[in-house]
Design a protein around this motif. Structure first.
Motif, PDB file in Angstrom:
ATOM      1  N   GLY A 146       0.776  -1.223   0.000  1.00  0.00           N
ATOM      2  CA  GLY A 146       0.000   0.000   0.000  1.00  0.00           C
ATOM      3  C   GLY A 146       0.808   1.273   0.000  1.00  0.00           C
ATOM      4  N   SER A 147       2.003   1.231   0.606  1.00  0.00           N
ATOM      5  CA  SER A 147       2.804   2.446   0.733  1.00  0.00           C
ATOM      6  C   SER A 147       4.268   2.092   0.931  1.00  0.00           C
ATOM      7  CB  SER A 147       2.299   3.301   1.910  1.00  0.00           C
ATOM      8  OG  SER A 147       2.456   2.597   3.134  1.00  0.00           O
ATOM      9  N   VAL A 148       5.087   3.129   0.953  1.00  0.00           N
ATOM     10  CA  VAL A 148       6.531   2.992   1.158  1.00  0.00           C
ATOM     11  C   VAL A 148       6.909   3.786   2.405  1.00  0.00           C
ATOM     12  CG1 VAL A 148       8.832   3.428   0.200  1.00  0.00           C
ATOM     13  CG2 VAL A 148       6.944   2.782  -1.319  1.00  0.00           C
ATOM     14  N   GLN A 149       7.733   3.202   3.252  1.00  0.00           N
ATOM     15  CA  GLN A 149       8.250   3.914   4.420  1.00  0.00           C
ATOM     16  C   GLN A 149       9.729   4.210   4.179  1.00  0.00           C
ATOM     17  OE1 GLN A 149       5.999   4.400   6.881  1.00  0.00           O
ATOM     18  NE2 GLN A 149       7.243   5.559   8.327  1.00  0.00           N
ATOM     19  N   ILE A 150      10.110   5.486   4.311  1.00  0.00           N
ATOM     20  CA  ILE A 150      11.516   5.865   4.177  1.00  0.00           C
ATOM     21  C   ILE A 150      11.990   6.435   5.508  1.00  0.00           C
ATOM     22  CG2 ILE A 150      13.227   7.188   2.893  1.00  0.00           C
ATOM     23  CD1 ILE A 150      11.338   7.405   0.590  1.00  0.00           C
ATOM     24  N   SER A 151      12.994   5.797   6.080  1.00  0.00           N
ATOM     25  CA  SER A 151      13.575   6.248   7.347  1.00  0.00           C
ATOM     26  C   SER A 151      15.028   6.618   7.115  1.00  0.00           C
ATOM     27  CB  SER A 151      13.482   5.150   8.413  1.00  0.00           C
ATOM     28  OG  SER A 151      12.148   4.701   8.566  1.00  0.00           O
ATOM     29  N   LEU A 152      15.460   7.716   7.716  1.00  0.00           N
ATOM     30  CA  LEU A 152      16.841   8.177   7.545  1.00  0.00           C
ATOM     31  C   LEU A 152      17.619   8.007   8.836  1.00  0.00           C
ATOM     32  CD1 LEU A 152      16.561  11.516   5.514  1.00  0.00           C
ATOM     33  CD2 LEU A 152      17.072   9.212   4.666  1.00  0.00           C
ATOM     34  N   ARG A 170      -0.549  -0.904  -4.941  1.00  0.00           N
ATOM     35  CA  ARG A 170      -1.376   0.256  -5.241  1.00  0.00           C
ATOM     36  C   ARG A 170      -0.865   0.956  -6.503  1.00  0.00           C
ATOM     37  NH1 ARG A 170      -4.543   2.898  -1.147  1.00  0.00           N
ATOM     38  NH2 ARG A 170      -3.128   2.102   0.444  1.00  0.00           N
ATOM     39  N   MET A 171       0.456   0.995  -6.694  1.00  0.00           N
ATOM     40  CA  MET A 171       1.042   1.583  -7.898  1.00  0.00           C
ATOM     41  C   MET A 171       0.578   0.809  -9.129  1.00  0.00           C
ATOM     42  SD  MET A 171       3.148   3.777  -9.406  1.00  0.00           S
ATOM     43  CE  MET A 171       4.421   4.416  -8.283  1.00  0.00           C
ATOM     44  N   ARG A 172       0.632  -0.523  -9.061  1.00  0.00           N
ATOM     45  CA  ARG A 172       0.220  -1.320 -10.225  1.00  0.00           C
ATOM     46  C   ARG A 172      -1.246  -1.069 -10.578  1.00  0.00           C
ATOM     47  NH1 ARG A 172      -0.507  -7.660  -9.891  1.00  0.00           N
ATOM     48  NH2 ARG A 172      -2.484  -6.879  -9.098  1.00  0.00           N
ATOM     49  N   GLU A 174      -3.000   1.630  -9.929  1.00  0.00           N
ATOM     50  CA  GLU A 174      -3.142   2.983 -10.486  1.00  0.00           C
ATOM     51  C   GLU A 174      -2.685   3.020 -11.941  1.00  0.00           C
ATOM     52  OE1 GLU A 174      -1.429   6.075  -8.179  1.00  0.00           O
ATOM     53  OE2 GLU A 174      -2.635   5.648  -6.397  1.00  0.00           O
ATOM     54  N   LEU A 175      -1.622   2.280 -12.246  1.00  0.00           N
ATOM     55  CA  LEU A 175      -1.107   2.263 -13.623  1.00  0.00           C
ATOM     56  C   LEU A 175      -2.115   1.656 -14.602  1.00  0.00           C
ATOM     57  CD1 LEU A 175       2.588   1.197 -12.912  1.00  0.00           C
ATOM     58  CD2 LEU A 175       1.816   3.420 -13.759  1.00  0.00           C
ATOM     59  N   THR A 176      -2.951   0.710 -14.119  1.00  0.00           N
ATOM     60  CA  THR A 176      -3.945   0.099 -15.009  1.00  0.00           C
ATOM     61  C   THR A 176      -5.022   1.099 -15.417  1.00  0.00           C
ATOM     62  OG1 THR A 176      -5.319  -0.661 -13.152  1.00  0.00           O
ATOM     63  CG2 THR A 176      -3.617  -2.177 -13.961  1.00  0.00           C
ATOM     64  N   ARG A 177      -5.097   2.208 -14.697  1.00  0.00           N
ATOM     65  CA  ARG A 177      -6.103   3.225 -15.009  1.00  0.00           C
ATOM     66  C   ARG A 177      -5.569   4.317 -15.945  1.00  0.00           C
ATOM     67  NH1 ARG A 177      -7.427   0.615 -10.628  1.00  0.00           N
ATOM     68  NH2 ARG A 177      -9.532   0.698  -9.750  1.00  0.00           N
ATOM     69  N   ASP A 187       8.874   6.401 -16.802  1.00  0.00           N
ATOM     70  CA  ASP A 187       8.583   7.832 -16.680  1.00  0.00           C
ATOM     71  C   ASP A 187       7.293   8.065 -15.898  1.00  0.00           C
ATOM     72  OD1 ASP A 187      10.821   8.451 -18.158  1.00  0.00           O
ATOM     73  OD2 ASP A 187       9.737   8.490 -20.065  1.00  0.00           O
ATOM     74  N   ILE A 188       6.268   7.222 -16.114  1.00  0.00           N
ATOM     75  CA  ILE A 188       4.996   7.381 -15.407  1.00  0.00           C
ATOM     76  C   ILE A 188       5.172   7.084 -13.920  1.00  0.00           C
ATOM     77  CG2 ILE A 188       2.618   6.562 -15.222  1.00  0.00           C
ATOM     78  CD1 ILE A 188       3.139   8.165 -17.734  1.00  0.00           C
ATOM     79  N   VAL A 189       5.908   6.027 -13.608  1.00  0.00           N
ATOM     80  CA  VAL A 189       6.184   5.693 -12.201  1.00  0.00           C
ATOM     81  C   VAL A 189       6.904   6.848 -11.515  1.00  0.00           C
ATOM     82  CG1 VAL A 189       7.557   4.195 -10.683  1.00  0.00           C
ATOM     83  CG2 VAL A 189       6.193   3.187 -12.536  1.00  0.00           C
ATOM     84  N   GLU A 190       7.881   7.400 -12.222  1.00  0.00           N
ATOM     85  CA  GLU A 190       8.653   8.517 -11.654  1.00  0.00           C
ATOM     86  C   GLU A 190       7.761   9.739 -11.432  1.00  0.00           C
ATOM     87  OE1 GLU A 190      12.627  11.025 -12.925  1.00  0.00           O
ATOM     88  OE2 GLU A 190      12.512   8.876 -13.380  1.00  0.00           O
ATOM     89  N   GLU A 191       6.845   9.999 -12.356  1.00  0.00           N
ATOM     90  CA  GLU A 191       5.945  11.153 -12.199  1.00  0.00           C
ATOM     91  C   GLU A 191       5.031  10.979 -10.990  1.00  0.00           C
ATOM     92  OE1 GLU A 191       3.875  13.073 -15.371  1.00  0.00           O
ATOM     93  OE2 GLU A 191       5.238  12.224 -16.869  1.00  0.00           O
ATOM     94  N   ILE A 192       4.556   9.757 -10.756  1.00  0.00           N
ATOM     95  CA  ILE A 192       3.669   9.500  -9.620  1.00  0.00           C
ATOM     96  C   ILE A 192       4.399   9.736  -8.300  1.00  0.00           C
ATOM     97  CG2 ILE A 192       2.386   7.685  -8.399  1.00  0.00           C
ATOM     98  CD1 ILE A 192       1.681   6.517 -11.153  1.00  0.00           C
TER      99      ILE A 192
END
Length: 519
Positions: A146-152, A170-172, A174-177, A187-192
């Motif tokens: 569902g999401s990505v967690q980024i910890s520094l 969830r990305m996959r 969304e891409l089907t739409r 490029d689409i993944v990067e834009e999202i």
């Protein structure tokens, strides 16, 4: 040799997994079986808010088989956790009851911060290189469905932890739409992702150089662990080699990739999207080395079980890491982000902990309660950034919308209420009316609020007057003696305002005394 057989069940967004472990204080945690079943619960829950009856039937059938497997291993204990796919459905209580009725398995739903903390623990507690890696600037990237967690991390301290959507499933979806030629997928993944990633870099990374990325996911990690990239050290790959690998996938069809990597063809779309997402994040962060230790939520559950049952081996790699300090570091980062004055909150924190330690035995307060009090003290003024006249309410709102890794939602709500009512009239009926808080939580809020209010009353001007504090009980009074040569007129004059609620909650009257220092 005494050991426990433990089963960890992860009801994930696109997979149902169970690992069986043998756990002992001598040999540590040993995985003896791993069963996986592909079931995309997230495809339903993320977009409809429910899980279809067919998938519920399939879920119960597989969990029934898991029950049989646990019986064959004579499992002593099990834990089953649901993550975002269960967390986001509208009728979760009904679904969980159906599952328990049909299978006997009781699933607990993790908050996002609890889930990510277990993933993080699974790495930190089981991999010996972890401590040396996070001494350098490191990003911990946890890609879920569902999401990505980024910890520094920087110099062994957790700097921040932020949740970004979407995750791989969830990305996959969304891409089907979106209609686009296949060569534009990256490029689409990067834009999202770009808006959130650029904001993250601007707010939390700045000019720092991120040297390492630690990855937890279900697809790319597998490739790195199996050394398909032919690296010198298992589980580690330099960024250029990884980027070249991702680019090579563009030229192959799913079936060809599946055959070359030994994966099921149905998993290739999620592998490719996960790899593209990771590539995009690495580009924004500017990392040099990717490390995929190949652990999972189940491994974190096993560590948690060993921890609670005192079964960690004394020579275990990584168990010296202070996870509680990571939670505190996260809170200090929030305080800093909202321009909290550190010496003010630090003084309140130390005084409150001194009072807590004096009260804990007779009041049945726990080590976890102490942590919640400490977090409340650290975050007690973050709302001042929003409003000087409504500090409590503003602080409450900030805490409730800010994820603190390692805390459950209920614990976060407890901390937020302690902060709120440390400066406002205690909301007896308001707290009791909150559906997420039970009687135990209500009493915890009352007790910890009383302690933090009393701590505030010992040094109203925040000039370090209560640094030397001694507490003794005399009959029905608790005498707090402050050793200082500072003028305590203000504190003596307003002490009742801060001590009355304490007396109401604990049925003991605080008495303030001053002892002049000889220095």
């Amino acid at each position: 040799m005494a050991y426990k057989t433990f089963a960890a069940i992860d009801v994930g967004s696109y997979e149902l997994a169970m690992k069986i472990y043998e756990i002992s204080s001598k040999n540590g945690i040993k995985e003896i079986d791993h069963i996986r079943h592909r079931i995309e619960l997230g495809s339903d829950s993320y977009f409809t808010g429910k899980i279809s009856s067919d998938r519920v039937d399939e879920l119960c059938r597989i969990l029934g088989e898991f029950t049989d497997i646990m019986q064959s291993y004579k499992v002593d204990s099990y834990k089953a956790y649901g993550t975002s796919a269960i967390r986001e459905i509208k009728n979760s209580n009904i679904l969980l009851d159906q599952i328990h009725t049909q299978t006997g398995i009781r699933i607990e739903v993790l908050s996002n911060s609890e889930q990510r903390f277990l993933d993080y623990k699974s790495v930190a507690s089981r991999v010996k290189d972890f401590q040396s890696i996070i001494e350098k600037s490191t990003a911990f990237i946890d890609i879920g469905g569902g999401s990505v967690q980024i910890s520094l991390f920087d110099e062994d301290s957790l700097v921040t932890s932020q949740n970004i959507r979407p995750g791989v499933l969830r990305m996959r979806e969304e891409l089907t739409r979106v209609s686009f030629p296949s060569y534009q997928l990256e490029d689409i993944v990067e834009e999202i992702l770009c808006n959130d990633l650029e904001s993250f870099r601007e707010m939390f990374v700045g000019n720092k150089v991120i040297q390492n990325v630690i990855l937890v996911d279900d697809y790319v990690s597998l490739i790195v662990q199996r050394n398909y990239l032919e690296t010198k050290k298992k589980g580690q790959v330099d960024v250029k080699t990884f980027m070249d690998f991702v680019d090579s996938l563009k030229k192959k069809k799913a079936r060809e990739i599946a055959l070359s990597l030994g994966l099921a063809e149905e998993n290739i779309s999620l592998l490719y999207i996960s790899a593209l997402m990771l590539k995009c994040m690495i580009k924004v962060l500017g990392a040099e080395m990717l490390w995929a230790p190949g652990v999972s939520l189940c491994d974190g559950m096993a560590y948690e079980f060993a921890e609670h049952n005192n079964l960690q081996p004394t020579n275990a790699e990584g168990v010296s890491h202070n996870f509680e300090q990571d939670i505190l570091d996260c809170a200090r980062d929030i305080n800093k982000r909202y321009h909290g004055i550190e010496y003010r909150t630090r003084g309140r924190e130390l005084t409150a902990l001194t009072i807590f330690d004096h009260m804990k035995k007779r009041q049945g307060l726990t080590k976890r309660d102490r942590l919640l009090l400490q977090l409340a003290a650290i975050l007690s003024e973050c709302g001042r950034y929003v409003s000087f006249t409504s500090v409590g309410e503003s602080s409450y709102n900030i805490i409730m919308v800010t994820e603190i890794i390692g805390l459950s939602h209920i614990e976060r709500e407890i901390v937020a209420n302690i902060v709120k009512y440390s400066t406002e009239r205690f909301g007896y009926f308001a707290i009791l009316g909150m559906p997420s808080l039970d009687r135990e939580s209500y009493l915890k809020i009352a007790k910890l609020t009383a302690i933090i209010r009393l701590a505030e009353g010992l040094d109203l001007s925040h000039k370090g007057k209560s640094e030397k504090l001694k507490i003794v009980n005399e009959n029905d009074q608790m005498v707090l003696t402050v050793e200082t040569n500072a003028n305590m007129t203000l504190e003596f004059g307003l002490f009742d305002r801060h001590s009355t609620f304490f007396e109401e909650v604990f049925n003991i009257k605080p008495v303030l005394r001053q002892k002049k220092s000889n220095i």
